[in-house]
Design an enzyme around this catalytic site. Structure first.
Site, PDB file in Angstrom:
ATOM      1  N   CYS A  44       0.812  -1.226   0.000  1.00 41.66           N
ATOM      2  CA  CYS A  44       0.000   0.000   0.000  1.00 41.66           C
ATOM      3  C   CYS A  44       0.841   1.269   0.000  1.00 41.66           C
ATOM      4  CB  CYS A  44      -0.940   0.009   1.197  1.00 41.66           C
ATOM      5  SG  CYS A  44      -2.182  -1.300   1.167  1.00 41.66           S
ATOM      6  N   GLN A  53      -5.205  -8.954   6.157  1.00 43.20           N
ATOM      7  CA  GLN A  53      -5.233  -7.637   6.783  1.00 43.20           C
ATOM      8  C   GLN A  53      -6.508  -7.386   7.579  1.00 43.20           C
ATOM      9  OE1 GLN A  53      -3.924  -4.220   4.556  1.00 43.20           O
ATOM     10  NE2 GLN A  53      -2.511  -5.416   3.333  1.00 43.20           N
ATOM     11  N   ARG A  58     -19.757   8.776   0.315  1.00 47.47           N
ATOM     12  CA  ARG A  58     -21.203   8.629   0.518  1.00 47.47           C
ATOM     13  C   ARG A  58     -21.689   9.744   1.447  1.00 47.47           C
ATOM     14  NH1 ARG A  58     -19.224   3.513   1.335  1.00 47.47           N
ATOM     15  NH2 ARG A  58     -19.813   3.466   3.539  1.00 47.47           N
ATOM     16  N   SER A  66     -11.486   0.712   4.201  1.00 42.56           N
ATOM     17  CA  SER A  66     -11.390   1.386   2.897  1.00 42.56           C
ATOM     18  C   SER A  66     -11.996   0.500   1.815  1.00 42.56           C
ATOM     19  CB  SER A  66      -9.926   1.683   2.562  1.00 42.56           C
ATOM     20  OG  SER A  66      -9.176   0.479   2.527  1.00 42.56           O
ATOM     21  N   HIS A 100      -9.051   3.874  -1.697  1.00 42.15           N
ATOM     22  CA  HIS A 100      -7.698   3.365  -1.477  1.00 42.15           C
ATOM     23  C   HIS A 100      -7.248   2.558  -2.700  1.00 42.15           C
ATOM     24  CE1 HIS A 100      -4.157   1.763   0.243  1.00 42.15           C
ATOM     25  NE2 HIS A 100      -4.661   0.846   1.042  1.00 42.15           N
ATOM     26  N   CYS A 124       0.240   2.364   6.563  1.00 43.35           N
ATOM     27  CA  CYS A 124       0.478   0.964   6.935  1.00 43.35           C
ATOM     28  C   CYS A 124       0.549   0.116   5.671  1.00 43.35           C
ATOM     29  CB  CYS A 124      -0.623   0.457   7.864  1.00 43.35           C
ATOM     30  SG  CYS A 124      -2.297   0.478   7.176  1.00 43.35           S
TER      31      CYS A 124
END
Length: 393
Positions: free
Chosen positions: A91, A151, A208, A245, A346, A376
């Protein structure tokens, strides 16, 4: 001493990373080329002057394979003489690309570099690159005989360790959507977002604005499985799709130039890349590396938490950011001011550059001087970056 400065940073609006998402019809090379082209058009820089394009991508398979950065640079119209390389720190890939590009400038290896990232999760679904194979091998299996975890389970373990109730996770997620929706309404994303040719998308598709605490409370746990419940009875099963995410498509890019060369070329620096850190941490909990990374980068910078005016902490999961807040004592009002990944999205390999792009906007909008970004990463890794806005008083 040479300094690496940011002349400009741009991103696309983020689409939903699934079939039917607003950017699903755009090849990732062309999506990536959009932000590379925008950088040189906005700054007037001759792309032939770029010493390297350093880019992040996580799903390096299929349409995002074969050093996808090279093809994006060519698709953007850059001369064939401009090299490019694709990196993978999961990431944090494009945040690491920023570090590599800036370190190249500071060292004298580069004068001008672009750091960027892309991910098309609609076309290259998450995890595609493993092709169902064992990517760990016997040595890792022997070192962690009980097995590592995905994760989502790590996020649940963090929620349990920090005694984070479901209500607190959902409250954080709701605030992220509200902040992002407000930022779009007020035009605070306008200067950082560039349109994607051929795509009907002008704002981040995952935001949203009408979600509510009641809607979020009605979602089921996203990662429950009987095997995980037996292994980890302490888990409360509070992590849902609503406080995590989403998957997304998008790209972002940052133009990094040596400060004196920027002055010579008439390019106005927006910020200085001040300090960098990367850490390894427990690969089981995996997502808490942002805590030691934050401490390490502050120590290298000679700054304290109180010196930082804005934070961008990637919202892979609400529990991760809340644990970071509990550990560091940072002011929540300074964290992800324009919303975070829970709402904005993400797009894995693009997220590091996206966070930096947004961090610059926040510093300019609030008049802040120092910004800190941390991310992270799978495998128990984390990057942290401090930037200094150059026209701060």
């Amino acid at each position: 001493m040479r300094e690496a400065v940011i002349v400009d940073a741009v991103r696309t609006p983020l689409g939903k990373g699934k079939p039917g998402g607003a950017l699903a019809g755009v090849h990732p090379v062309d999506l990536h080329a959009t932000v590379l082209r925008a950088l040189v058009e906005r700054t007037g820089l001759d792309p032939a002057a770029v010493d390297d394009v350093v880019s992040g991508a996580v799903g390096q398979i299929g349409e995002q394979s074969m050093n996808t950065a090279r093809w994006a640079a060519l698709a953007a119209g850059f001369p064939e003489s401009v090299p490019a390389v694709t990196v993978d720190r999961q990431c944090g890939s494009s945040q690491q690309a920023v570090h590599f590009a800036a370190q190249g400038v500071i060292s004298g290896a580069y004068d001008i570099a672009i750091a960027s990232g892309v991910e098309s999760m609609s076309r290259v679904p998450i995890g595609s690159q493993t092709a169902g194979q064992d990517f760990l091998g016997a040595g890792v299996a022997a070192r962690y005989p009980d097995g590592l975890v995905p994760q989502g389970i790590s996020a649940e373990l963090i929620a349990a360790r920090y005694d984070l109730p479901r209500e607190r996770l959902d409250e954080f997620a709701l605030a992220s959507h509200q902040r992002a929706a407000s930022a779009w309404r007020d035009g605070r994303f306008g200067a950082e977002v560039v349109p994607v040719p051929g795509a009907d998308l002008t704002i981040d598709q995952s935001v949203r604005p009408d979600t509510s605490a009641q809607v979020l409370a009605g979602l089921k746990p996203a990662f429950w499985a009987d095997a995980w419940e037996r292994r980890f009875p302490e888990i409360g099963w509070h992590v849902t799709a609503g406080n995590s995410s989403p998957t997304n498509d998008g790209a972002a890019a940052v133009l990094i130039v040596e400060r004196e060369i920027a002055r010579r070329l008439g390019l106005r620096p927006r910020a200085r890349l001040h300090s960098f850190a990367v850490v390894g941490d427990d690969p089981l909990l995996m997502l808490l590396g942002i805590v030691p990374a934050t401490r390490k980068v502050l120590g290298r910078a000679g700054l304290t938490l109180g010196d930082i005016d804005a934070f961008e902490v990637n919202e892979a999961f609400a529990s991760v950011v809340l644990a970071w807040l509990d550990e560091t004592g940072a002011d929540p009002a300074k964290v992800n001011v324009n919303g975070g990944a829970t709402a904005i999205g993400h797009p894995l390999g693009a997220s590091g550059a996206r966070l930096l792009t947004t961090l610059l906007s926040v510093l300019e909008q609030t008049g802040g001087r120092y910004g800190l970004q941390t991310m992270c990463e799978a495998g128990g890794l984390a990057n942290a970056t401090i930037v200094e806005r150059l026209d701060a008083s």
